[in-house]
Design a protein around this motif. Structure first.
Motif, PDB file in Angstrom:
ATOM      1  N   GLY A  32       0.814  -1.217   0.000  1.00 21.41           N
ATOM      2  CA  GLY A  32       0.000   0.000   0.000  1.00 21.41           C
ATOM      3  C   GLY A  32       0.843   1.260   0.000  1.00 21.41           C
ATOM      4  N   THR A  33       1.889   1.269   0.841  1.00 21.13           N
ATOM      5  CA  THR A  33       2.766   2.438   0.933  1.00 21.13           C
ATOM      6  C   THR A  33       3.506   2.690  -0.376  1.00 21.13           C
ATOM      7  OG1 THR A  33       3.085   1.969   3.281  1.00 21.13           O
ATOM      8  CG2 THR A  33       4.655   3.469   2.261  1.00 21.13           C
ATOM      9  N   SER A  38       4.402   5.686  -5.294  1.00 20.59           N
ATOM     10  CA  SER A  38       4.714   5.662  -6.729  1.00 20.59           C
ATOM     11  C   SER A  38       3.616   6.352  -7.535  1.00 20.59           C
ATOM     12  CB  SER A  38       4.950   4.241  -7.231  1.00 20.59           C
ATOM     13  OG  SER A  38       3.764   3.498  -7.271  1.00 20.59           O
ATOM     14  N   ASP A  39       2.350   6.172  -7.142  1.00 18.98           N
ATOM     15  CA  ASP A  39       1.245   6.853  -7.833  1.00 18.98           C
ATOM     16  C   ASP A  39       1.361   8.368  -7.712  1.00 18.98           C
ATOM     17  OD1 ASP A  39       0.170   4.485  -8.662  1.00 18.98           O
ATOM     18  OD2 ASP A  39      -1.495   4.471  -7.240  1.00 18.98           O
ATOM     19  N   ILE A  40       1.630   8.847  -6.492  1.00 21.65           N
ATOM     20  CA  ILE A  40       1.751  10.293  -6.260  1.00 21.65           C
ATOM     21  C   ILE A  40       2.916  10.862  -7.066  1.00 21.65           C
ATOM     22  CG2 ILE A  40       2.360  12.042  -4.521  1.00 21.65           C
ATOM     23  CD1 ILE A  40       0.780  10.274  -2.478  1.00 21.65           C
ATOM     24  N   ILE A  41       4.063  10.179  -7.005  1.00 26.56           N
ATOM     25  CA  ILE A  41       5.250  10.679  -7.712  1.00 26.56           C
ATOM     26  C   ILE A  41       5.037  10.624  -9.223  1.00 26.56           C
ATOM     27  CG2 ILE A  41       7.699  10.224  -8.179  1.00 26.56           C
ATOM     28  CD1 ILE A  41       7.837   9.161  -5.232  1.00 26.56           C
ATOM     29  N   PHE A  51       9.083   6.651 -16.545  1.00 24.23           N
ATOM     30  CA  PHE A  51       9.777   5.459 -17.052  1.00 24.23           C
ATOM     31  C   PHE A  51      10.924   5.062 -16.125  1.00 24.23           C
ATOM     32  CE2 PHE A  51       7.875   5.800 -21.347  1.00 24.23           C
ATOM     33  CZ  PHE A  51       7.667   4.445 -21.594  1.00 24.23           C
ATOM     34  N   LEU A  52      11.673   6.060 -15.643  1.00 32.67           N
ATOM     35  CA  LEU A  52      12.780   5.780 -14.720  1.00 32.67           C
ATOM     36  C   LEU A  52      12.273   5.151 -13.424  1.00 32.67           C
ATOM     37  CD1 LEU A  52      15.064   8.921 -15.193  1.00 32.67           C
ATOM     38  CD2 LEU A  52      15.537   6.571 -15.921  1.00 32.67           C
ATOM     39  N   ILE A  53      11.144   5.643 -12.923  1.00 33.22           N
ATOM     40  CA  ILE A  53      10.547   5.081 -11.704  1.00 33.22           C
ATOM     41  C   ILE A  53      10.130   3.632 -11.954  1.00 33.22           C
ATOM     42  CG2 ILE A  53       8.570   5.217 -10.117  1.00 33.22           C
ATOM     43  CD1 ILE A  53       8.744   8.315 -10.528  1.00 33.22           C
ATOM     44  N   GLY A 120       3.190  -3.094 -12.411  1.00 27.94           N
ATOM     45  CA  GLY A 120       1.987  -3.186 -13.253  1.00 27.94           C
ATOM     46  C   GLY A 120       1.155  -1.916 -13.167  1.00 27.94           C
ATOM     47  N   GLY A 121       0.977  -1.405 -11.949  1.00 24.14           N
ATOM     48  CA  GLY A 121       0.256  -0.144 -11.757  1.00 24.14           C
ATOM     49  C   GLY A 121       0.987   1.028 -12.379  1.00 24.14           C
ATOM     50  N   ALA A 122       2.329   1.021 -12.245  1.00 20.91           N
ATOM     51  CA  ALA A 122       3.143   2.099 -12.817  1.00 20.91           C
ATOM     52  C   ALA A 122       3.064   2.091 -14.338  1.00 20.91           C
ATOM     53  CB  ALA A 122       4.593   1.958 -12.359  1.00 20.91           C
ATOM     54  N   SER A 123       3.081   0.902 -14.929  1.00 24.05           N
ATOM     55  CA  SER A 123       2.990   0.819 -16.394  1.00 24.05           C
ATOM     56  C   SER A 123       1.619   1.294 -16.882  1.00 24.05           C
ATOM     57  CB  SER A 123       3.291  -0.596 -16.893  1.00 24.05           C
ATOM     58  OG  SER A 123       2.322  -1.513 -16.464  1.00 24.05           O
TER      59      SER A 123
END
Length: 194
Positions: A32-33, A38-41, A51-53, A120-123
């Protein structure tokens, strides 16, 4: 203690249940954290930074997978001679190897799987950024492409990492042991300066 000792078996079952419950809640907390951060950033960053993240999240998953595999396959004997010579990190490496099942579970299952889910969420976030900037006649291809890229990098990286982990397990475990040793003795640096 005999193998048929019912109280010992009961104790082992309690330990196993406690471990599973602990891992369950720790996984929820960490997942969750990391997902939230990662979503906020990623929402407030450029596509290049996003992409770097994504690459960083995948890399963390691969590194922990390598460590988990190395701990599961390393031999304890070389570390005993290192510990006798007072080599930094040797005692910590022995401790890791004696808890190999749990260390491997945390590295491979908890951190590795969390990184897989978060990547997966980041992509998906990157796919949305691409779709907001460019017009595609078939938008699903962007989402599929990003998911496939994240999966390919993860699986390919872990395949290379596993081979490295098995062939260099002693070196990897000792490196992790030294990192733990340094972290444990980090406050000593400030005491010496005073």
């Amino acid at each position: 203690m005999s193998k048929s000792d019912p109280s010992a078996a009961r104790q082992e079952r309690k330990k196993a249940v406690r471990w599973v419950v602990t891992i369950f809640f720790v996984t929820i907390l960490i997942s969750g954290t990391i997902s939230l951060l990662s979503d906020i950033i990623m929402e407030n960053s450029t596509m290049a930074v996003a992409f770097l993240i994504l690459l960083f999240i995948i890399l963390v998953g691969i590194i922990f997978d390598v460590v988990g595999m190395a701990v599961a396959s390393a031999d304890e004997k070389p570390f005993h001679s290192m510990a006798a010579r007072k080599v930094a990190g040797a005692q910590e490496a022995i401790s890791l190897l004696r808890k190999a099942e749990r260390v491997s579970s945390i590295c491979n299952d908890v951190i590795g799987d969390i990184c897989g889910v978060v990547s997966g969420g980041a992509s998906a976030t990157i796919a949305l950024q691409i779709l907001s900037k460019f017009d595609f006649s078939w938008p699903q291809i962007v989402s599929l492409g990003m998911s496939a890229l994240a999966a390919g990098l993860t699986v390919g990286g872990k395949a290379i990492g596993k081979s490295f982990a098995v062939n260099s397990s002693t070196k990897i475990v000792h490196t992790v042991g030294r990192i733990i040793y340094r972290l444990k003795h980090f406050p000593d640096l400030f005491r010496k300066r005073k």
